[in-house]
Design an enzyme around this catalytic site. Structure first.
Site, PDB file in Angstrom:
ATOM      1  N   LYS A  56       0.862  -1.185   0.000  1.00  0.00           N
ATOM      2  CA  LYS A  56       0.000   0.000   0.000  1.00  0.00           C
ATOM      3  C   LYS A  56       0.894   1.230   0.000  1.00  0.00           C
ATOM      4  O   LYS A  56       1.951   1.237   0.664  1.00  0.00           O
ATOM      5  CB  LYS A  56      -0.879  -0.045   1.254  1.00  0.00           C
ATOM      6  N   SER A 107      -9.455   1.495   3.295  1.00  0.00           N
ATOM      7  CA  SER A 107      -8.644   2.271   2.381  1.00  0.00           C
ATOM      8  C   SER A 107      -7.597   1.448   1.633  1.00  0.00           C
ATOM      9  O   SER A 107      -7.050   1.941   0.645  1.00  0.00           O
ATOM     10  CB  SER A 107      -7.935   3.381   3.159  1.00  0.00           C
ATOM     11  N   SER A 117      -9.369  -0.870   7.561  1.00  0.00           N
ATOM     12  CA  SER A 117      -8.876  -0.721   6.188  1.00  0.00           C
ATOM     13  C   SER A 117      -8.149  -1.914   5.599  1.00  0.00           C
ATOM     14  O   SER A 117      -7.815  -1.896   4.419  1.00  0.00           O
ATOM     15  CB  SER A 117      -7.976   0.507   6.086  1.00  0.00           C
TER      16      SER A 117
HETATM   17  N1  GLN Z   1     -12.778   3.829   6.861  1.00  0.00           N
HETATM   18  C1  GLN Z   1     -12.199   4.235   8.107  1.00  0.00           C
HETATM   19  C2  GLN Z   1     -11.796   5.685   8.007  1.00  0.00           C
HETATM   20  O1  GLN Z   1     -12.083   6.284   7.041  1.00  0.00           O
HETATM   21  C3  GLN Z   1     -11.021   3.375   8.435  1.00  0.00           C
HETATM   22  C4  GLN Z   1      -9.840   3.693   7.615  1.00  0.00           C
HETATM   23  C5  GLN Z   1      -8.623   2.928   7.994  1.00  0.00           C
HETATM   24  O2  GLN Z   1      -8.706   1.889   8.652  1.00  0.00           O
HETATM   25  N2  GLN Z   1      -7.486   3.442   7.589  1.00  0.00           N
HETATM   26  O3  GLN Z   1     -11.198   6.238   8.870  1.00  0.00           O
END
Ligand code: GLN
Length: 469
Positions: A61, A136, A160
């Protein structure tokens, strides 16, 4: 001929060991697959041409710093930033001989659940390109599902790794907080961020977790996992106590097809010999999301203050002096979601509101940890769907941040408590993958791998998306 769509990382290791394929051949087979399919999917932001290492290639990532390879965290503000050092997870992968294939797309600064918040355009779901891969870490999930990487690393703050694994039909682990180094990871919310493996099988996941886990002097929040990471072999669940938290399985918004697939998997736990019982996490589920959306933006507002046009990436010159350079750089460089979080977080931390918001959220976090600890006095693992829905359509939630935030309602509570969670594919609903979440106490990764592996064998889910077969 290397079939990247089906090859697991463990099988790829076998090819190398038996001299049937070299690391360079594997690497170039994945680059070929990327050339063939990534025009449509956009899982990668950039690829690396040369295989540097003698092992199974891997994708990161784009929040994971890799020496000499641009690292943007999906943001314009880091465009052109080339780290002069490796993150600890990158060093560990390098030492294990894993050549980097490329950097995968993500929601900007890991804020989002669909990868649509990337400043470089969305990634599409290999099961249905009209739908999102989750986020994400959507680029890493799509890459593994579409045979564009044998395995990949993502990061999980609120879900994420687990949620995109669920939406793309692969296996994702969010490790116990502190078992994997955050050194060299672009920070979002430091008390929650964890790097996690994204793979086709549970065994691949354990293999990769073994490589990345461990204490790191560069990250003082790390610890050595108390037991060595075991490769799961057992295919029964005798002696395992499986708890079904009512609120995580009956939450409003869980699609009927998702609930059915999860319920079938719970039945399967019984068939495999587990003791299954109901339990409850009332306050964790009711307040988890709200608590997260105070703590995570508060930490983000502080972490993102370093992007000021002086040190990294983008700079937009100001009119009079350094202050207007800061303002213009941050205005041009951040997308809407990071701006929203910076404002929320700075507000929650401001004098006069600090105790009412941030202080209160920290207390709620303690309650969430206690509630989970109480459930683990009676159970070894807790189970639920990973995401309340299957992959949704591109654009469906993009204009509605609150609807997007609800994607993580089932993954966030255990994250707030620092606990590990594994998502495995457990079936299809409307032709799209459903993820099953296994949560354990701190340092219970070996148990999660054992339970996940036994279920995986019994379910027999085909991780190759139907349309690519
Ligand atoms: N979707 C969650 C957020 O927007 C979690 C994102 C993540 O785990 N990086 O914060």
């Amino acid at each position: 001929m290397i079939d990247t769509l089906r090859l697991t990382a463990e099988e790829a290791m076998g090819l190398i060991e038996r001299g049937e394929a070299s690391a360079a051949e594997l690497h170039s087979a994945y680059l070929d697959a990327i050339r063939e399919r990534d025009g449509e999917l956009h899982a990668y932001l950039r690829t690396v041409d040369e295989a540097d290492g003698a092992g199974v290639p891997i994708a990161f990532k784009d929040v994971i710093s890799s020496r000499g390879v641009e690292t943007t965290a999906g943001s314009k503000i880091l465009e052109g930033y080339v780290p002069v050092f490796d993150s600890t997870v990158a060093t560990r992968c390098r030492e294990a001989g894993l050549p980097l294939i490329g950097k995968t797309n993500m929601d900007e600064f890991a804020m989002g659940s669909s990868t649509e918040n990337s400043a470089y355009g969305p990634t599409r779901n290999p099961w249905d390109p009209g739908r999102v891969p989750g986020g994400s870490s959507g680029g890493s999930a799509a890459a593994v599902a579409a045979g564009l990487a044998p395995w990949a690393l993502g990061t999980d703050t609120g879900g994420s790794v687990k949620q995109p694994a669920s939406l793309c039909g692969i296996v994702g682990l969010r490790p116990t907080y502190g078992t994997v180094s955050r050194y060299g990871i672009v920070a979002f919310a430091s008390s929650l961020d964890q790097v996690g493996p994204m793979t086709k099988t549970v065994r691949d996941n354990a293999l990769l977790y073994r490589i990345i886990a461990g204490r790191d002097p560069c990250d003082t929040t790390t610890v050595e996992p108390p037991q060595p990471v075991e490769l799961p072999e057992r295919e029964d669940l005798k002696g395992i106590r499986v708890g079904v938290p009512k609120e995580l399985n009956e939450a409003e918004g869980i699609e009927p097809g998702v609930k059915e697939a999860a319920d079938r998997t719970i039945e399967l736990c019984r068939t495999l010999g587990a003791e299954v019982g109901e339990t409850t996490l009332p306050r964790s589920v009711e307040y988890g999301l709200a608590c997260y959306y105070l703590v995570a933006p508060a930490e983000a507002s502080s972490n993102l203050s370093r992007y000021d046009g002086v040190r990294y990436g983008l700079r937009v010159e100001g009119e009079n002096g350094v202050r207007s350079m800061y303002e213009r750089t941050r205005d041009a460089g951040f997308g809407d979601e990071p701006k929203r979080r910076i404002m929320l977080g700075a507000y929650a931390l401001s004098a006069g509101y600090y105790e009412a918001y941030y202080g209160q959220a920290q207390k709620v976090r303690t309650v969430i940890a206690q509630e989970h600890a109480a459930a683990f006095r009676s159970f070894d693992v807790l189970v639920s769907p990973t995401s309340p829905t299957v992959a949704f359509r591109l654009g469906e939630k993009a204009e509605n941040p609150l609807a997007m935030y609800l994607s993580d309602v089932l993954t966030i509570p255990s994250n707030m408590a620092g606990l590990p969670g594994l998502s495995i594919p457990c079936g299809l609903s409307e032709g799209l993958p459903v993820g099953f979440q296994l949560i354990g106490p701190q340092f219970s990764e070996n148990t999660l791998f054992h339970v996940g592996h036994a279920l995986e064998r019994a379910i027999g889910f085909d991780v190759v998306p139907g349309r690519l077969q």
